[in-house]
Scaffold this active site. Structure first.
Site, PDB file in Angstrom:
ATOM      1  N   THR A   1      -3.147   6.345  -3.899  1.00 18.96           N
ATOM      2  CA  THR A   1      -2.041   7.022  -3.239  1.00 18.96           C
ATOM      3  C   THR A   1      -0.706   6.786  -3.927  1.00 18.96           C
ATOM      4  O   THR A   1       0.127   7.676  -3.974  1.00 18.96           O
ATOM      5  CB  THR A   1      -1.935   6.572  -1.777  1.00 18.96           C
ATOM      6  OG1 THR A   1      -2.024   5.170  -1.726  1.00 18.96           O
ATOM      7  CG2 THR A   1      -3.044   7.167  -0.960  1.00 18.96           C
ATOM      8  N   THR A   2      -0.518   5.581  -4.462  1.00 20.47           N
ATOM      9  CA  THR A   2       0.729   5.331  -5.186  1.00 20.47           C
ATOM     10  C   THR A   2       0.705   6.135  -6.482  1.00 20.47           C
ATOM     11  O   THR A   2       1.682   6.796  -6.835  1.00 20.47           O
ATOM     12  CB  THR A   2       0.891   3.840  -5.529  1.00 20.47           C
ATOM     13  OG1 THR A   2       0.420   3.065  -4.451  1.00 20.47           O
ATOM     14  CG2 THR A   2       2.329   3.506  -5.821  1.00 20.47           C
TER      15      THR A   2
ATOM     16  N   ASP B   1       0.829  -1.194   0.000  1.00 17.24           N
ATOM     17  CA  ASP B   1       0.000   0.000   0.000  1.00 17.24           C
ATOM     18  C   ASP B   1       0.868   1.249   0.000  1.00 17.24           C
ATOM     19  O   ASP B   1       1.654   1.478   0.920  1.00 17.24           O
ATOM     20  CB  ASP B   1      -0.895  -0.026   1.244  1.00 17.24           C
ATOM     21  CG  ASP B   1      -1.888   1.118   1.253  1.00 17.24           C
ATOM     22  OD1 ASP B   1      -2.631   1.239   0.281  1.00 17.24           O
ATOM     23  OD2 ASP B   1      -1.872   1.893   2.213  1.00 17.24           O
TER      24      ASP B   1
ATOM     25  N   ASP C   1      -8.994   0.386   1.685  1.00 17.54           N
ATOM     26  CA  ASP C   1      -9.078   0.812   0.283  1.00 17.54           C
ATOM     27  C   ASP C   1     -10.397   0.368  -0.329  1.00 17.54           C
ATOM     28  O   ASP C   1     -11.058   1.127  -1.039  1.00 17.54           O
ATOM     29  CB  ASP C   1      -7.909   0.244  -0.531  1.00 17.54           C
ATOM     30  CG  ASP C   1      -6.625   1.005  -0.272  1.00 17.54           C
ATOM     31  OD1 ASP C   1      -6.517   1.620   0.799  1.00 17.54           O
ATOM     32  OD2 ASP C   1      -5.730   0.985  -1.141  1.00 17.54           O
TER      33      ASP C   1
HETATM   34  N1  ADP Z   1      -6.493  -6.268 -12.714  1.00 14.44           N
HETATM   35  C1  ADP Z   1      -5.842  -5.177 -13.078  1.00 14.44           C
HETATM   36  N2  ADP Z   1      -5.336  -5.056 -14.315  1.00 14.44           N
HETATM   37  C2  ADP Z   1      -4.673  -3.941 -14.658  1.00 14.44           C
HETATM   38  N3  ADP Z   1      -4.449  -2.897 -13.871  1.00 14.44           N
HETATM   39  C3  ADP Z   1      -4.941  -2.944 -12.636  1.00 14.44           C
HETATM   40  C4  ADP Z   1      -5.658  -4.080 -12.170  1.00 14.44           C
HETATM   41  N4  ADP Z   1      -6.018  -3.841 -10.900  1.00 14.44           N
HETATM   42  C5  ADP Z   1      -5.528  -2.626 -10.582  1.00 14.44           C
HETATM   43  N5  ADP Z   1      -4.896  -2.070 -11.615  1.00 14.44           N
HETATM   44  C6  ADP Z   1      -4.248  -0.763 -11.687  1.00 14.44           C
HETATM   45  O1  ADP Z   1      -3.345  -0.599 -10.617  1.00 14.44           O
HETATM   46  C7  ADP Z   1      -3.235   0.772 -10.292  1.00 14.44           C
HETATM   47  C8  ADP Z   1      -3.375   0.977  -8.811  1.00 14.44           C
HETATM   48  O2  ADP Z   1      -2.335   0.380  -8.127  1.00 14.44           O
HETATM   49  P1  ADP Z   1      -2.245   0.504  -6.563  1.00 14.44           P
HETATM   50  O3  ADP Z   1      -1.054  -0.264  -6.148  1.00 14.44           O
HETATM   51  O4  ADP Z   1      -3.554   0.151  -5.943  1.00 14.44           O
HETATM   52  O5  ADP Z   1      -1.937   1.994  -6.367  1.00 14.44           O
HETATM   53  P2  ADP Z   1      -2.781   3.152  -5.732  1.00 14.44           P
HETATM   54  O6  ADP Z   1      -2.211   3.293  -4.370  1.00 14.44           O
HETATM   55  O7  ADP Z   1      -2.483   4.310  -6.601  1.00 14.44           O
HETATM   56  O8  ADP Z   1      -4.214   2.768  -5.736  1.00 14.44           O
HETATM   57  C9  ADP Z   1      -4.345   1.492 -11.016  1.00 14.44           C
HETATM   58  O9  ADP Z   1      -3.810   2.239 -12.074  1.00 14.44           O
HETATM   59  C10 ADP Z   1      -5.231   0.363 -11.506  1.00 14.44           C
HETATM   60  O10 ADP Z   1      -5.866   0.685 -12.708  1.00 14.44           O
HETATM   61 MG    MG Z   2      -5.150   1.097  -5.034  1.00 16.22          MG
END
Ligand code: ADP
Ligand code: MG
Length: 498
Positions: free
Chosen positions: A47-48, A14, A343
């Protein structure tokens, strides 16, 4: 894996947690941590993304600064681009029914896709949807959701599938005295924030007792005081007592005689939740306790959970009070599950509040970038360069996903750009199969609110940093209440460089 100075370990995927736990010194880096935190508070996810995007905006800005583009021109171009990006996002967003369980579950699943807990995401997503729909309140055409109604408790042991929702409040506490009932129906709950003990004097006092009678009167007096405390609770009509402070053994004994179920040293947060859930009031002075302050619940009961005793308060006055009880094999697993649930709850809330979604996998970022490039041609002067930089910075999201999926980032970018030129607006990165596909078919959905927040916050943070001309160490004298200067403090002179 983050290891702190005491050797405590946090394992997480996270972004907000990583930044929060990181020991950063640089003021600009601190601003980044704050952006992540603000995004977390606002929408609970992304957040990332916000940090990655803001970092990329700064990198592009640096390239422009090297070409002698003035910072204000860049911030101006970024601002215009951000406005345009938000417009494009709202145009491509998909309207969904706000309480459609299937859609909400898909959104919850996406938010957990990148988390470390692999098994049972489906189960956790179902619970998150269930919880949010239970606390959602219709307000005109819209829904209001107060996340404070949902208490998240965790207890290691068992497995993630045993995670469940409880209608009411649960806390890891036990009934203080074996003589008390373990179960009270139609509970009237007194919420106290004062100790039911005889206060010890702050100085050493000596009492001369000359005869056995005096000794007896002395002890009797103490006993009467303690009995009065128990009586006072009973007189209010309470049959359950939740105390934030301690309860003396003797008082416990008298409470038990009155058939009152009592719990001591409850957490402050639990007390607040209890007050809200049961409609009671936390009383700070026992003398003030009346029947009007009592909270109500259908059932208060002590039950065993794994090795420990837990108190369950069910059927509360306010039916919206819920507890999500997270189980999992180890402490690290329940901790990460808690963050993932946070989340999931947040994104489901985002969609219920504002029923618009976009797909994930970097598709919307690619689409916005592609439309921004076209639009950039309409702006004149150097701001155009900033707009182009902004578009390129947006592409960092799909590129990062492609890299994480083991794809060649350059090939992926070229492929994605070509597809978006052709009008495939949902072309994005399928991280599980390492290829570029139509994300709509994969049903990976995310709240529009999260994407908007990412664009807004990252632009603001980058612009703020760009506006800084110089870093000057400020005088420490300003805060007289600050910590005293120890040896070595204030050694960094005004020339200290970050
Ligand atoms: N199954 C998936 N296939 C492709 N991209 C995904 C999938 N699930 C999540 N994502 C992408 O991962 C990113 C979010 O990553 P995450 O580690 O949760 O970061 P954040 O903290 O920004 O939410 C988003 O751009 C989302 O579209
Ligand atoms: Mg996320």
């Amino acid at each position: 894996m983050l290891v702190d100075t005491l050797g405590d370990v946090t394992i997480t995927g996270d972004g907000a947690t990583i930044l929060k736990e990181m020991d950063v010194e640089h003021p600009a880096a601190k601003m980044m941590v704050e952006v992540a935190k603000a995004t977390d508070d606002e929408v609970g996810d992304g957040t990332t993304s916000v940090v990655v995007f803001a970092g990329q905006l700064l990198k592009k800005a640096e390239e422009l600064l090297d070409k002698d583009v003035h910072p204000t021109v860049i911030t101006d171009g970024y601002k215009q681009s951000s406005d345009k990006a938000l417009k494009v996002l709202s145009e491509i967003a998909i309207d969904v029914p706000p309480t459609d369980r299937e859609m909400l579950k898909k959104v919850a699943m996406t938010s957990m896709a990148t988390k470390l807990i692999t098994e049972d995401k489906g189960h956790l997503a179902d619970l998150a949807v269930e919880a949010i729909l239970k606390v959602a309140e219709k307000d005109g055409d819209e829904y209001k959701v107060d996340l404070d109604n949902i208490e998240v408790e965790k207890k290691e042991g068992g497995s993630l599938v045993e995670t469940k929702l409880i209608q009411g409040i649960a806390m890891e506490k036990e009934v203080v005295h074996p003589g008390m009932p373990k179960k009270v129906e139609d509970a009237k709950i007194a919420l106290l924030n004062c100790a039911l003990e005889i206060e010890k004097t702050e100085f050493d006092a000596k009492i001369d007792i000359k005869s056995p009678e005096q000794m007896k009167t002395f002890l009797d007096e103490e006993e009467t005081m303690m009995k009065d405390m128990a009586d006072k609770v009973a007189d209010s009509g309470a049959n359950v007592l939740m105390c934030q402070k301690g309860i003396d053994d003797m008082v416990q004994h008298f409470l038990a005689k009155k058939n009152i179920l009592a719990v001591r040293r409850a957490k402050e947060s639990s007390m607040d939740k209890l007050a809200k859930a049961t409609g009671g009031r936390v009383v700070t002075n026992l003398k003030d306790l009346t029947d009007k302050d009592l909270g109500k619940a259908k059932l208060v009961e002590e039950r065993k959970l794994g090795e420990d005793e837990w108190i369950f308060i069910e059927g509360c006055n306010n039916p919206k009070a819920l507890t999500m009880l997270i189980r999992g094999a180890t402490e690290k697993i329940v901790d990460e599950a808690e963050r993932s649930i946070h989340d999931a709850l947040s994104v489901v809330r985002d969609v219920v509040r504002r029923p618009k979604v976009v797909v994930g996998g970097g598709a919307p970022e690619m689409e916005v970038a592609s439309q921004l490039r076209e639009w950039a041609e309409s702006i004149s002067g150097r701001a155009q360069l900033a707009a182009l930089g902004f578009a390129e910075a947006l592409e960092v999201m799909p590129i990062t996903l492609a890299e994480s999926a083991g794809m060649n980032p350059i090939d992926a970018t070229v492929d994605l750009r070509a597809r978006h030129e052709k009008g495939e607006k949902w072309a994005g990165v399928d991280v599980f199969n390492s290829k570029v596909t139509d994300m709509m078919k994969l049903e990976v959905y995310e709240p529009l609110a999260v994407k908007e927040q990412v664009v807004k916050s990252a632009t603001e943070a980058a612009s703020m940093i760009l506006r800084i001309d110089d870093i000057i160490a400020s005088s420490k004298e300003k805060t007289p209440a600050g910590p005293p200067k120890g040896p070595g403090a204030g050694e960094e002179g005004p020339e200290s460089e970050y």
